[in-house]
Design a protein around this motif. Structure first.
Motif, PDB file in Angstrom:
ATOM      1  N   ILE A   1       6.531  17.060  12.986  1.00  0.00           N
ATOM      2  CA  ILE A   1       7.578  18.037  13.332  1.00  0.00           C
ATOM      3  C   ILE A   1       6.995  19.444  13.328  1.00  0.00           C
ATOM      4  O   ILE A   1       7.296  20.253  14.213  1.00  0.00           O
ATOM      5  CB  ILE A   1       8.762  17.934  12.349  1.00  0.00           C
ATOM      6  CG1 ILE A   1       9.458  16.580  12.509  1.00  0.00           C
ATOM      7  CG2 ILE A   1       9.759  19.070  12.584  1.00  0.00           C
ATOM      8  CD1 ILE A   1      10.503  16.296  11.445  1.00  0.00           C
ATOM      9  N   LEU A   2       6.148  19.744  12.338  1.00  0.00           N
ATOM     10  CA  LEU A   2       5.521  21.070  12.295  1.00  0.00           C
ATOM     11  C   LEU A   2       4.643  21.286  13.525  1.00  0.00           C
ATOM     12  O   LEU A   2       4.625  22.385  14.093  1.00  0.00           O
ATOM     13  CB  LEU A   2       4.695  21.224  11.018  1.00  0.00           C
ATOM     14  CG  LEU A   2       4.041  22.592  10.808  1.00  0.00           C
ATOM     15  CD1 LEU A   2       5.098  23.710  10.762  1.00  0.00           C
ATOM     16  CD2 LEU A   2       3.206  22.620   9.522  1.00  0.00           C
ATOM     17  N   LYS A   3       3.943  20.247  13.958  1.00  0.00           N
ATOM     18  CA  LYS A   3       3.132  20.352  15.180  1.00  0.00           C
ATOM     19  C   LYS A   3       4.013  20.634  16.396  1.00  0.00           C
ATOM     20  O   LYS A   3       3.643  21.422  17.274  1.00  0.00           O
ATOM     21  CB  LYS A   3       2.328  19.072  15.395  1.00  0.00           C
ATOM     22  CG  LYS A   3       1.146  18.906  14.462  1.00  0.00           C
ATOM     23  CD  LYS A   3       0.401  17.601  14.728  1.00  0.00           C
ATOM     24  CE  LYS A   3      -0.810  17.463  13.817  1.00  0.00           C
ATOM     25  NZ  LYS A   3      -1.510  16.166  14.011  1.00  0.00           N
TER      26      LYS A   3
ATOM     27  N   LEU B   1       0.873  36.249  12.686  1.00  0.00           N
ATOM     28  CA  LEU B   1       0.715  34.858  12.267  1.00  0.00           C
ATOM     29  C   LEU B   1       0.881  34.724  10.750  1.00  0.00           C
ATOM     30  O   LEU B   1       1.496  33.773  10.266  1.00  0.00           O
ATOM     31  CB  LEU B   1      -0.655  34.334  12.703  1.00  0.00           C
ATOM     32  CG  LEU B   1      -0.959  32.870  12.382  1.00  0.00           C
ATOM     33  CD1 LEU B   1       0.080  31.944  13.006  1.00  0.00           C
ATOM     34  CD2 LEU B   1      -2.362  32.507  12.859  1.00  0.00           C
ATOM     35  N   LYS B   2       0.344  35.671  10.006  1.00  0.00           N
ATOM     36  CA  LYS B   2       0.508  35.638   8.545  1.00  0.00           C
ATOM     37  C   LYS B   2       1.981  35.691   8.162  1.00  0.00           C
ATOM     38  O   LYS B   2       2.440  34.924   7.306  1.00  0.00           O
ATOM     39  CB  LYS B   2      -0.242  36.812   7.899  1.00  0.00           C
ATOM     40  CG  LYS B   2      -1.747  36.653   7.871  1.00  0.00           C
ATOM     41  CD  LYS B   2      -2.410  37.797   7.104  1.00  0.00           C
ATOM     42  CE  LYS B   2      -3.922  37.601   7.034  1.00  0.00           C
ATOM     43  NZ  LYS B   2      -4.582  38.609   6.195  1.00  0.00           N
TER      44      LYS B   2
ATOM     45  N   LEU C   1      -3.356  33.039  -0.557  1.00  0.00           N
ATOM     46  CA  LEU C   1      -4.347  32.481   0.360  1.00  0.00           C
ATOM     47  C   LEU C   1      -4.128  32.993   1.784  1.00  0.00           C
ATOM     48  O   LEU C   1      -5.080  33.337   2.493  1.00  0.00           O
ATOM     49  CB  LEU C   1      -4.258  30.951   0.358  1.00  0.00           C
ATOM     50  CG  LEU C   1      -5.104  30.179  -0.646  1.00  0.00           C
ATOM     51  CD1 LEU C   1      -4.965  28.683  -0.392  1.00  0.00           C
ATOM     52  CD2 LEU C   1      -6.564  30.582  -0.566  1.00  0.00           C
ATOM     53  N   ILE C   2      -2.874  33.023   2.191  1.00  0.00           N
ATOM     54  CA  ILE C   2      -2.539  33.521   3.526  1.00  0.00           C
ATOM     55  C   ILE C   2      -2.994  34.973   3.667  1.00  0.00           C
ATOM     56  O   ILE C   2      -3.599  35.366   4.667  1.00  0.00           O
ATOM     57  CB  ILE C   2      -1.016  33.393   3.785  1.00  0.00           C
ATOM     58  CG1 ILE C   2      -0.608  31.918   3.872  1.00  0.00           C
ATOM     59  CG2 ILE C   2      -0.610  34.138   5.059  1.00  0.00           C
ATOM     60  CD1 ILE C   2       0.884  31.680   3.743  1.00  0.00           C
ATOM     61  N   ASP C   3      -2.711  35.763   2.653  1.00  0.00           N
ATOM     62  CA  ASP C   3      -3.078  37.177   2.682  1.00  0.00           C
ATOM     63  C   ASP C   3      -4.598  37.361   2.774  1.00  0.00           C
ATOM     64  O   ASP C   3      -5.079  38.290   3.434  1.00  0.00           O
ATOM     65  CB  ASP C   3      -2.542  37.866   1.425  1.00  0.00           C
ATOM     66  CG  ASP C   3      -2.764  39.367   1.441  1.00  0.00           C
ATOM     67  OD1 ASP C   3      -2.410  40.009   2.445  1.00  0.00           O
ATOM     68  OD2 ASP C   3      -3.304  39.894   0.453  1.00  0.00           O
TER      69      ASP C   3
ATOM     70  N   GLU D   1      -4.018  28.871  10.960  1.00  0.00           N
ATOM     71  CA  GLU D   1      -3.228  27.788  11.555  1.00  0.00           C
ATOM     72  C   GLU D   1      -3.449  26.486  10.803  1.00  0.00           C
ATOM     73  O   GLU D   1      -2.508  25.729  10.552  1.00  0.00           O
ATOM     74  CB  GLU D   1      -3.593  27.634  13.030  1.00  0.00           C
ATOM     75  CG  GLU D   1      -3.103  28.801  13.888  1.00  0.00           C
ATOM     76  CD  GLU D   1      -3.615  28.746  15.317  1.00  0.00           C
ATOM     77  OE1 GLU D   1      -4.613  28.019  15.552  1.00  0.00           O
ATOM     78  OE2 GLU D   1      -3.041  29.418  16.190  1.00  0.00           O
ATOM     79  N   ASN D   2      -4.698  26.219  10.417  1.00  0.00           N
ATOM     80  CA  ASN D   2      -4.989  25.008   9.638  1.00  0.00           C
ATOM     81  C   ASN D   2      -4.393  25.088   8.242  1.00  0.00           C
ATOM     82  O   ASN D   2      -3.935  24.085   7.680  1.00  0.00           O
ATOM     83  CB  ASN D   2      -6.503  24.797   9.546  1.00  0.00           C
ATOM     84  CG  ASN D   2      -7.122  24.419  10.879  1.00  0.00           C
ATOM     85  OD1 ASN D   2      -6.473  23.792  11.720  1.00  0.00           O
ATOM     86  ND2 ASN D   2      -8.381  24.791  11.078  1.00  0.00           N
TER      87      ASN D   2
END
Length: 245
Positions: free
Chosen positions: A46-48, A66-67, A101-103, A112-113
């Motif tokens: 679903i996320l894909k 994106l972040k 981690l995103i930051d 994206e991964n």
């Protein structure tokens, strides 16, 4: 400053002109449901599907946009596992970890991964730590116990918090959980004590004070009864196990 209503109308018009529409809420609902069912494969698919659609522009800078988007996903995942019964502290610890981690991630492909790793971890952590699948009343009781385990807890106090009669709560808890409220509190307290013994340098006396035992002797007896060993022996055995690994 431009009115928020005008901003919404302007953005709606711009998105329609650019043929951009946010992913349908139905997909988000299905994603939340699959997370709560601990169904990694369905949630990933679903996320894909969501990510195959164009993402919202949340910043003029693609990486920042994106972040923001993936932090939004993190929020959705966090709420999903909390509503499914994962305790809030565990859920927010995982959320904080991934937001950091995103930051720190500065590559779009890596970001994206990361979203898929994050989804996986939220489900796996729920599988490991989600300990209750009960009705809302019992879930509230368990949540209250876990948040306040360092303080003395009584049936009267907890029943007052959830606004039911003590006798009703006692019977309902035993029926749902399969053990008495008192036994469950002792289990949670022992788990919390073990965390302190394993992960802090606090003395046994200091730990006993944190859990409001009036005397170290009572604390040792409590631990011996529920762990089979005194807190000092438990810590000694834990240290030996760590050294041997």
């Amino acid at each position: 400053m431009q009115s928020i209503y005008k901003k919404i109308e302007y953005t709606m018009a711009k998105n329609r002109y650019a043929s951009y529409i946010h992913p349908p809420y139905e997909l988000e609902s299905k994603l939340v449901h699959s997370i709560q069912q601990l169904d990694t494969d369905t949630a990933t698919n679903i996320l894909k599907k969501i990510n195959s659609l164009e993402r919202a522009q949340l910043s003029k800078h693609p990486l920042t946009s994106l972040k923001y988007s993936i932090i939004g996903s993190c929020t959705i995942f966090t709420r999903a596992v909390i509503e499914a019964g994962l305790d809030t502290e565990t859920a927010f610890i995982l959320s904080d970890y991934y937001i950091n981690l995103i930051d720190d991630t500065s590559n779009i492909n890596a970001l994206e991964n990361l979203e898929y790793f994050m989804l996986n971890d939220f489900i796996n952590v729920s599988k490991r730590y989600k300990q209750y699948f009960y009705n809302p009343l019992i879930n509230r009781v368990i949540e209250y116990i876990k948040k306040n385990i360092e303080t003395p807890l009584t049936l009267q106090e907890i029943s007052s918090i959830v606004s039911v009669h003590p006798n009703y709560l006692s019977a309902a808890f035993k029926k749902e959980v399969g053990k008495t409220l008192s036994d469950y509190i002792s289990e949670v307290k022992i788990s919390a004590i073990q965390l302190y013994l394993n992960n802090t340098n606090l003395s046994v006396t200091e730990i006993s004070q944190i859990f409001n035992f009036s005397h170290i002797t009572y604390f040792s007896r409590f631990c011996k009864k529920h762990m089979g060993v005194t807190p000092k022996d438990y810590r000694r055995q834990a240290l030996i196990s760590k050294v041997s690994l």
